[in-house]
Design a protein around this motif. Structure first.
Motif, PDB file in Angstrom:
ATOM      1  N   SER A 169      49.133  95.872  87.641  1.00 58.85           N
ATOM      2  CA  SER A 169      50.173  94.939  88.059  1.00 58.85           C
ATOM      3  C   SER A 169      49.623  93.532  88.257  1.00 58.85           C
ATOM      4  CB  SER A 169      50.824  95.426  89.351  1.00 58.85           C
ATOM      5  OG  SER A 169      51.453  96.668  89.147  1.00 58.85           O
ATOM      6  N   ILE A 170      48.420  93.423  88.788  1.00 53.30           N
ATOM      7  CA  ILE A 170      47.796  92.106  88.942  1.00 53.30           C
ATOM      8  C   ILE A 170      47.611  91.454  87.579  1.00 53.30           C
ATOM      9  CG2 ILE A 170      45.667  90.926  89.598  1.00 53.30           C
ATOM     10  CD1 ILE A 170      45.423  92.992  91.902  1.00 53.30           C
ATOM     11  N   ALA A 173      51.002  90.336  86.143  1.00 52.72           N
ATOM     12  CA  ALA A 173      51.540  89.165  86.838  1.00 52.72           C
ATOM     13  C   ALA A 173      50.776  87.907  86.462  1.00 52.72           C
ATOM     14  CB  ALA A 173      51.481  89.395  88.347  1.00 52.72           C
ATOM     15  N   GLN A 174      49.463  88.025  86.348  1.00 52.46           N
ATOM     16  CA  GLN A 174      48.639  86.850  86.041  1.00 52.46           C
ATOM     17  C   GLN A 174      48.774  86.424  84.582  1.00 52.46           C
ATOM     18  OE1 GLN A 174      46.708  85.394  88.633  1.00 52.46           O
ATOM     19  NE2 GLN A 174      46.720  83.687  87.186  1.00 52.46           N
ATOM     20  N   ASN A 175      48.744  87.366  83.668  1.00 51.01           N
ATOM     21  CA  ASN A 175      48.744  87.053  82.239  1.00 51.01           C
ATOM     22  C   ASN A 175      50.141  86.971  81.641  1.00 51.01           C
ATOM     23  OD1 ASN A 175      45.916  87.180  82.372  1.00 51.01           O
ATOM     24  ND2 ASN A 175      45.928  89.377  81.937  1.00 51.01           N
ATOM     25  N   GLY A 176      51.105  87.555  82.316  1.00 49.92           N
ATOM     26  CA  GLY A 176      52.480  87.525  81.840  1.00 49.92           C
ATOM     27  C   GLY A 176      52.903  88.848  81.225  1.00 49.92           C
ATOM     28  N   PHE A 177      54.202  89.099  81.249  1.00 47.96           N
ATOM     29  CA  PHE A 177      54.780  90.294  80.645  1.00 47.96           C
ATOM     30  C   PHE A 177      56.016  89.877  79.864  1.00 47.96           C
ATOM     31  CE2 PHE A 177      56.925  89.659  84.639  1.00 47.96           C
ATOM     32  CZ  PHE A 177      58.240  90.008  84.403  1.00 47.96           C
ATOM     33  N   ASN A 219      53.702  85.408  86.897  1.00 48.62           N
ATOM     34  CA  ASN A 219      53.987  85.331  88.319  1.00 48.62           C
ATOM     35  C   ASN A 219      52.667  85.284  89.090  1.00 48.62           C
ATOM     36  OD1 ASN A 219      54.890  85.627  90.965  1.00 48.62           O
ATOM     37  ND2 ASN A 219      56.450  87.146  90.457  1.00 48.62           N
ATOM     38  N   PRO A 220      51.965  84.131  89.029  1.00 47.14           N
ATOM     39  CA  PRO A 220      50.665  84.052  89.706  1.00 47.14           C
ATOM     40  C   PRO A 220      50.752  84.234  91.212  1.00 47.14           C
ATOM     41  CG  PRO A 220      51.389  81.894  88.906  1.00 47.14           C
ATOM     42  CD  PRO A 220      52.305  82.903  88.305  1.00 47.14           C
ATOM     43  N   ALA A 221      51.875  83.857  91.825  1.00 49.45           N
ATOM     44  CA  ALA A 221      52.016  84.057  93.270  1.00 49.45           C
ATOM     45  C   ALA A 221      51.993  85.538  93.613  1.00 49.45           C
ATOM     46  CB  ALA A 221      53.311  83.411  93.761  1.00 49.45           C
TER      47      ALA A 221
END
Length: 573
Positions: A169-170, A173-177, A219-221
């Protein structure tokens, strides 16, 4: 002789559980063959998004338990299906232990803040605040429970480290989906939450355009929050900077919430005994109040006393009887079930009471039923709850045969539309009755009544036979019962049972998928007083699995983006 022996064994098994309904007065329908034990070293995950299912499977491949995988699935759903569930919401988990054959419910339902008042959803004129106004307000958010609940269950039943459950999930969220069609549709809707400032900002790309299906969303937050959650445990949610931001966000606006940091720090999940009852040769187990498992069991007990199973899905009389049983169940559920003392759980599934209610089921629709008086009940109470249809459901079975059936929610689509640390806050307070009376009235620390019924199905010897559940607000009870009838009574593959048309009957309302019934069924329903209308009651998200012939027969609802997958854990694939 086989059926007789099985029935006797089932009766003995249920002796220590909730009451078993007496045998139906009509001839029983042909029964599905008893399920066999869960396949050795096989894993199963069904979830509402392929990335969520894959996150769970990845944990199982690493030797994780069903609860370990559930943590990973929820973390991913919060990212890729935020319209339905998330870290800012609540959940019920029904867990089956293969070694002890026990079924336990972990209650992670949100709670009302200590400062909540019974009239907090009423306007100055004493009338209920319009739902589109209430849902966007700070008052709509209850103290979230899913993270604390998962942490408790994982502490008890996990095999991997908590810190190792969030990697997939990290990274996403960091790299995008890739935005799914369903998320793209809701993000571009005109609903109040989708047009709220936080949601509008989140769902816009660098060019200021609304995202659409096929786009990549980062979603980096949320990635940063998950890193802290992995390192610090649930205190990363309930104390410190995230807790401060949640409180600040719910206190903004014209109708501020009463939540405090003390409310968050004080939240505790509840471990409950599942309510169980027999159906045909099986045992159904679901969450007790404040959820509505007893409603599902009562409905199935009434169905067992009809000839629905002998009729089939192309017979309008079968659907009329199903609708009438549903209406009787909802009348009782709405009157008695809530987070209150004295819910007549045993009385609602008492064999004599079930028989008296089932006797009201005919081949034509009658007037809207009123609540009955089950043993142990006080006077039926007025209910004014308007439960909407956002939520998600998933199932995990690990290589040891342990199972999790979990329904999880932020209440309405995107909760309140308010975000903190990359996740949406729930609007679960609007799951209480806006009118301050009845079993679902608001009170400090109280949990709103839920229709979520994550269900585990057992054989008569309490080995695992399957699991099922769905999102859908108050229609959940209809979705799950329909699929159970398809699986058990009509002996359909799970995917086919899930795909059966939905019919939700409550009070004077009959809603359903008019274009999906077999030819002649809708007309036959109308001739018998069931005027079926399209509209509410169509957006199920069922996931189910049944063990047949030593194999997992699983299915995901074609109405959503979900998948059901089995893996061979002995080969690490």
């Amino acid at each position: 002789m086989r059926i007789l022996a099985t029935s006797l064994a089932l009766a003995a098994t249920l002796a220590g559980c909730a009451p078993r309904a007496a045998a139906p007065s009509v001839a029983p329908a042909p029964l599905s063959p008893p399920a066999t034990a869960a396949p050795a070293r096989q894993g199963f995950v069904a979830a509402a998004h392929p990335l969520a299912a894959e996150a769970g499977l990845a944990v199982l491949r690493r030797g994780g338990s069903a609860v370990d995988a559930a943590v990973a699935v929820q973390a991913m759903l919060s990212l890729v299906e935020p319209q339905s569930s998330g870290m800012g919401g609540g959940a019920f988990m029904t867990r089956y232990d293969a070694k002890t054959r026990a079924v336990t419910v972990y209650d992670g339902r949100e709670t009302a803040p200590a400062g909540a008042t019974p009239d907090m959803l009423l306007g100055p004129d004493g009338k209920p605040i319009p739902f589109p106004v209430a849902v966007l307000s700070g008052r709509a958010t209850g103290v979230p429970g899913v993270v604390r609940m998962l942490a408790l269950a994982q502490q008890r039943h996990g095999k991997l480290r908590w810190a190792d459950l969030f990697g997939e999930s990290i990274a996403a969220a960091q790299n995008g989906f890739i935005v799914s069609p369903r998320l793209g549709r809701f993000a571009n809707s005109n609903g109040p939450q989708a047009t709220a400032p936080d949601a509008v900002a989140y769902f816009r790309n660098a060019r200021g355009e609304k995202i659409k299906a096929g786009d990549t969303l980062k979603n980096p937050a949320y990635a940063a929050f998950l890193r802290r959650l992995a390192a610090q445990g649930p205190d990363a949610m309930y104390r410190g900077e995230t807790a401060r931001r949640i409180v600040a966000r719910v206190r903004q606006g014209e109708l501020p919430g009463a939540m405090t940091e003390a409310d968050l720090a004080a939240y505790r999940p509840v471990v409950r005994e599942a309510v169980c009852n027999g159906y045909r040769v099986y045992i159904l187990c679901a969450p007790p109040p404040p959820s509505s498992g007893v409603g599902l069991l009562q409905l199935m007990a009434m169905i067992e006393r009809t000839d629905i199973g002998a009729r089939g899905s192309d017979d309008p009389v079968a659907w009329v009887k199903y609708a009438e049983a549903s209406r009787l169940m909802y009348a009782d559920r709405d009157a008695y079930v809530g987070d209150v003392a004295g819910v007549p759980v045993k009385g609602l599934i008492d064999p004599a009471y079930v028989a008296s209610r089932a006797a009201l089921i005919g081949e034509r629709a009658g007037p809207p039923p009123v609540a009955g008086t089950p043993p142990g009940a006080v006077t039926a109470r007025i209910d004014a709850t308007d439960e909407v249809a956002g939520t998600s459901h998933f199932i995990v079975i690990d290589g040891d045969g342990n199972a999790v059936s979990m329904t999880t929610t932020v209440e309405s689509y995107f909760g309140t539309g308010r975000m903190v640390d990359g996740f949406f806050l729930n609007n679960q307070m609007t799951d209480f009755s806006f009118v301050p009376e009845g079993p679902n009235a608001i009170a400090p620390g109280k949990r709103p009544r839920s229709s979520m019924v994550p269900t585990v199905i057992l054989n008569s010897d309490r080995t695992l036979a399957g699991a099922i559940g769905s999102p859908g607000g108050n229609a959940i009870l209809g979705y799950v019962s329909k699929a159970l009838i398809g699986i058990i009574d009509w002996n359909l593959p799970v995917a086919n049972a899930i795909a059966l048309p939905n019919l939700i009957a409550r009070g004077s309302s009959f809603n359903g998928e008019v274009d999906k019934f077999a030819p002649g069924v809708v007309a036959g329903l109308a001739e018998r007083g069931v005027m079926l209308r399209a509209g509410q009651g169509e957006d199920s998200g069922l996931h189910g699995v049944f063990i047949r012939g030593g194999r997992f027969d699983g299915g995901a609802d074609p109405r959503r983006d979900g998948v059901a997958r089995t893996i061979d854990l002995s080969k690490g694939q």
